[in-house]
Write an enzyme that holds these catalytic residues in place. Structure first.
Site, mmCIF file in Angstrom:
data_model
loop_
_atom_site.group_PDB
_atom_site.id
_atom_site.type_symbol
_atom_site.label_atom_id
_atom_site.label_comp_id
_atom_site.label_asym_id
_atom_site.label_seq_id
_atom_site.Cartn_x
_atom_site.Cartn_y
_atom_site.Cartn_z
ATOM 1 N N LYS A 114 8.020 -31.013 19.331
ATOM 2 C CA LYS A 114 9.029 -31.630 18.477
ATOM 3 C C LYS A 114 8.439 -32.878 17.850
ATOM 4 O O LYS A 114 8.106 -33.834 18.540
ATOM 5 C CB LYS A 114 10.274 -31.985 19.300
ATOM 6 N N ASP A 131 25.493 -35.050 21.293
ATOM 7 C CA ASP A 131 25.231 -34.107 20.204
ATOM 8 C C ASP A 131 25.179 -32.673 20.727
ATOM 9 O O ASP A 131 24.245 -31.917 20.437
ATOM 10 C CB ASP A 131 23.924 -34.468 19.493
#
Length: 317
Positions: free
Chosen positions: A21, A119
């Protein structure tokens, strides 16, 4: 040492596949999220959480290295282009619901200090080769000490999953994650997006439409046609648990441990205690516009009313 990066997948020298990532380093926010994610999950291990293996900082490059999950994200399997290679029947979907709930319960109630993810959504739930769900992306997560009731913070997250009290007032508690999880469950059961506003033949969000079907006694109309064989009693119980999670008053929502219990056991739910959901929606679909809270009440006993509020800062992801 990372020797290959390609399409968000890397290979270590020992041949181990990893997920890579890369975070933006162009803004202070990107740096903060990078450091926050490392600090939050560096020592956290659970079967339903993606494991952080390492990180790399070189110049403007900031990279996190996670365990590799073979079946990508839940939103791609559930809401993306349908693939014959990935069939999410009811047994898999129910297991994904329970596994995700267990991961959240671990974050909320077993870790010290507790963690609020902020989230929870389909794209942040990853599926391994056996479709075991793993919660990922902790860039917005907040540490939550035991001795505080809430954190006042800037609003961040994804429209469609935001708990109304957090979206309007920046008042963060664990119940904001519970709300997001309830919305996620409805997506898993229906195969529909929570952000699309056309369900039920009217301009309704998925949660609004679900509540309408509940009031009309037509909840089975919500189900994805690709569920395969399922227990009607079990599916209806899951939908009702999702509605308990998304009640407007945060104090009426269950804890994630209670959610795990309600999902994994054939228990009776006291629907007399169920109140309408809180609906947060941005007008015009742009961050920074006037959001509206439909079907919202001041507390769980007052008459429902429609209100409009102003948010000064939104950070959609």
């Amino acid at each position: 040492m990372l020797i290959l990066i390609k399409r968000k997948m890397g290979i270590l020298q020992d041949g181990t596949q990893v997920a890579v990532k890369a975070l933006s380093a162009e803004s202070r926010q990107g740096v903060n999220e990078f450091l926050n994610e490392i600090q939050t999950v560096k020592n956290v291990k659970h079967p339903n959480l993606v494991e952080l293996l390492g990180c790399c900082i070189q110049g403007n490059n900031r990279i996190l290295v996670y365990e590799y999950v073979e079946n990508n994200s839940l939103d791609r399997a559930l809401l993306g282009t349908k693939s014959k290679a990935i069939m999410l029947d009811w047994s898999r979907r129910s297991a994904i619901c329970i596994g995700t709930a267990r991961g959240l319960a671990f974050l909320h109630e077993e870790l010290e200090p507790h963690i609020v993810h902020r989230d929870i959504k389909a794209s942040n739930i990853l599926l391994d080769k056996d479709f075991v769900p793993k919660i990922g992306d902790f860039g917005l997560a907040k540490l939550f000490p035991e001795n505080i009731t809430h954190i006042s913070t800037r609003i961040a997250g994804t429209t469609g999953y935001l708990a109304p009290e957090y979206a309007m007032r920046g008042q963060l508690t664990k119940k904001a994650d519970v709300y997001s999880f309830g919305v996620l469950m409805l997506e898993i059961i229906s195969g529909r997006s929570s952000t699309k506003v056309t369900w039920g033949g009217t301009q309704k969000l998925l949660l609004e439409w679900t509540w309408q079907l509940y009031e009309e006694g037509k909840l089975l109309e919500l189900l994805d046609q690709e569920l395969g064989e399922f227990s009607e009693e079990e599916v209806l119980r899951y939908i009702k648990v999702a509605l308990f999670c998304t009640q407007e008053a945060a104090g009426r929502r269950p804890t994630m441990t209670q959610v795990v219990d309600m999902l994994s056991r054939h228990i009776w739910l006291n629907e007399k205690e169920l109140t309408p959901p809180g609906i947060f929606q941005e007008l015009g679909g742009l961050s920074g516009t006037l959001p509206s809270l439909n079907k919202a009440s001041i507390d769980s006993t007052t008459q429902l009313q429609s209100s409009v509020f102003t948010i000064t800062e939104m950070t959609p992801r």
